[in-house]
Design an enzyme around this catalytic site. Structure first.
Site, short mmCIF file in Angstrom:
data_model
loop_
_atom_site.label_atom_id
_atom_site.label_comp_id
_atom_site.label_asym_id
_atom_site.label_seq_id
_atom_site.Cartn_x
_atom_site.Cartn_y
_atom_site.Cartn_z
N ASP A 1 0.83 -1.20 0.00
CA ASP A 1 0.00 0.00 0.00
C ASP A 1 0.87 1.26 0.00
OD1 ASP A 1 -2.39 1.78 0.81
OD2 ASP A 1 -3.27 -0.22 0.81
N HIS B 1 -3.63 5.88 3.72
CA HIS B 1 -4.38 4.74 3.21
C HIS B 1 -3.87 3.41 3.78
CE1 HIS B 1 -5.97 1.95 0.08
NE2 HIS B 1 -6.92 2.84 -0.05
N ASN C 1 -14.10 0.36 -6.82
CA ASN C 1 -15.14 1.30 -6.40
C ASN C 1 -15.93 1.92 -7.55
OD1 ASN C 1 -14.32 0.91 -3.76
ND2 ASN C 1 -12.95 2.65 -3.76
N ALA D 1 -7.51 -8.24 -8.68
CA ALA D 1 -8.64 -8.97 -8.10
C ALA D 1 -9.20 -10.05 -9.03
CB ALA D 1 -9.74 -7.98 -7.71
N TYR E 1 -7.63 -11.99 -11.16
CA TYR E 1 -6.80 -13.15 -11.42
C TYR E 1 -7.34 -14.38 -10.70
CZ TYR E 1 -3.14 -10.13 -13.39
OH TYR E 1 -2.43 -9.25 -14.15
N SER F 1 -11.31 -0.81 -0.49
CA SER F 1 -9.98 -0.81 0.12
C SER F 1 -10.02 -1.27 1.56
CB SER F 1 -9.38 0.60 0.09
OG SER F 1 -8.70 0.83 -1.11
#
Length: 417
Positions: A78, A127, A222, A235, A237, A287
């Protein structure tokens, strides 16, 4: 050229940043998290005194009686993890962390970027610090917020920042670093801009992690407003557990990305977590759904250290709260149920099965209603009428004859007197 991944924070600003990514420009500055009272969050911030709703939905004592995540290592790829927040100071393994932001990186104005510490424990965006807190923040006085796996260990990998310094190539490098540092779970709360399928290097790195029995969790995205459906990476895969966001009603959050690749859903609205310097703020986005699931994966791994990553993922999906019997493109196999995942675990599963939820039952067969009669029924009815009428007629004639005879006999008898 690699496509820059983007942190998935509050939906409106993420959507605004997407257009910039499509042009190959740097990402817009990451949004500042909204405080719980609706104001702007500052770093550091005030403590959140109560218990966030995402934790109220879980019987934490019952959950932690099963597992606290001790001994499990979770890589957070991140914007870095700020260890100045007291709830994260003892949760982070700084010796295993790394800063992958290029040394020559510049901000949006062209000035050389202050990269922070080389071990990934600097977070100017906030984040990554929020993501890490949802997974493994330690209990602290003055707040009801705590990580779902409060004894798990965070590996901080700073791979992205507010100015988009981070590519799919550095993301692949980050995954390889997590493998080298013996991660059991990898959390990736970002995706590639414009849902573009990235360099094969990223897919190869993901496969390498899965081959090492590492649970790879990624946010679904989002961009789901208006029913938008598209694949996002990493995501999408195969083998990656893609996480959608759910709201307080256990329904898909409006912004949450939909698609057949979605594997599970978790709370992603008004998510309170740790911020740089100390304190808490609330934010929205897939997230913050992903680390909720990563924390649960850490709990299961700590309790069942011989289970494969496929079995851990299947357990999370099988025990989720469902509105349909099987998979749903909005929330995958349902909304995670941490306590159930840790208590209904007699034996590992390889794949989730459709066994519960609201199913569409067969309509009952209505009784036949005859508004008329068939020709056969009419003939039988008429025949019955004829027989009955004939009988009545015969009886009437016979009765009349008998009455007439009796009348004549009485008249004869009277005449003979």
């Amino acid at each position: 050229m690699s496509t820059p991944p983007r942190p998935l924070g509050r939906p409106p600003l993420v959507l605004a940043a997407t257009a910039l990514c499509a042009l190959g420009l740097p990402l817009a500055s990451a949004p500042t998290a909204a405080a719980e009272d609706g104001g702007q969050c500052t770093y550091p911030s005030k403590k959140y005194e109560g218990r966030p709703w995402s934790l109220q939905r879980v019987q934490l004592d019952e959950l932690w009686a099963q597992s606290t995540g001790k001994g499990v290592r979770v890589a957070v790829i991140d914007t870095g993890v700020d260890v100045r927040n007291p709830q994260l100071a003892k949760a982070v393994d700084a010796r295993s962390g790394i800063n992958l932001i290029p040394k020559e990186a510049k901000d949006a104005n062209g000035y050389k970027l202050k990269r922070g510490k080389e071990n990934g424990t600097t977070d100017t965006v906030g984040h990554g610090t929020k993501v890490a807190g949802i997974i493994a923040a330690r209990p602290a006085k003055g707040t009801g917020f705590v990580g779902l796996a409060p004894d798990a260990t965070i590996i901080p990998i700073q791979q992205n920042d507010a100015d988009g310094n981070g590519t799919t190539t550095t993301l692949a490098t980050a995954i390889r670093h997590a493998i080298a540092k013996k991660a059991d779970v990898i959390n990736i709360s970002q995706d590639t801009a414009n849902a573009v399928k990235p360099t094969p290097l990223l897919e190869q790195a993901v496969k390498a992690a899965l081959d090492q029995d590492i649970v790879v969790v990624a946010s679904a995205g989002n961009d789901g407003l208006g029913g938008n459906v598209k694949a996002t990476y990493p995501a999408s895969y195969e083998g990656v557990l893609a996480v959608a966001a759910s709201d307080r009603n256990n329904e898909r959050a409006q912004f949450s990305q939909s698609g057949d690749f979605v594997g599970i859903a978790a709370p992603g609205v008004d998510m309170v977590s740790t911020v740089p310097g100390g304190g808490h703020c609330a934010d929205n986005g897939t997230s913050f759904s992903a680390p909720y699931v990563a924390g649960l994966a850490a709990l299961i791994k700590a309790k069942h250290d011989t289970w494969t990553q496929e079995q851990i993922v299947a357990q999370i999906q099988q025990t989720a709260e469902r509105s349909v019997a099987g998979h749903d493109r909005l929330v995958g196999w349902g909304v995670v149920d941490p306590v159930r995942a840790l208590t209904e675990d007699d034996k590992p599963l390889e794949k989730p099965v459709a066994s519960e939820g609201v199913t569409r039952a067969e309509a009952p067969t209505p009784a036949a209603v005859h508004l008329g009669e068939t020709p056969e029924q009419r003939a039988a009815r008429l025949a019955t009428y004829v027989v009955v009428s004939g009988g009545v007629l015969v009886a009437a004639i016979a009765g009349t004859a008998i009455a007439l005879r009796d009348h004549r006999r009485r008249r004869a008898a009277l005449a003979g007197r």
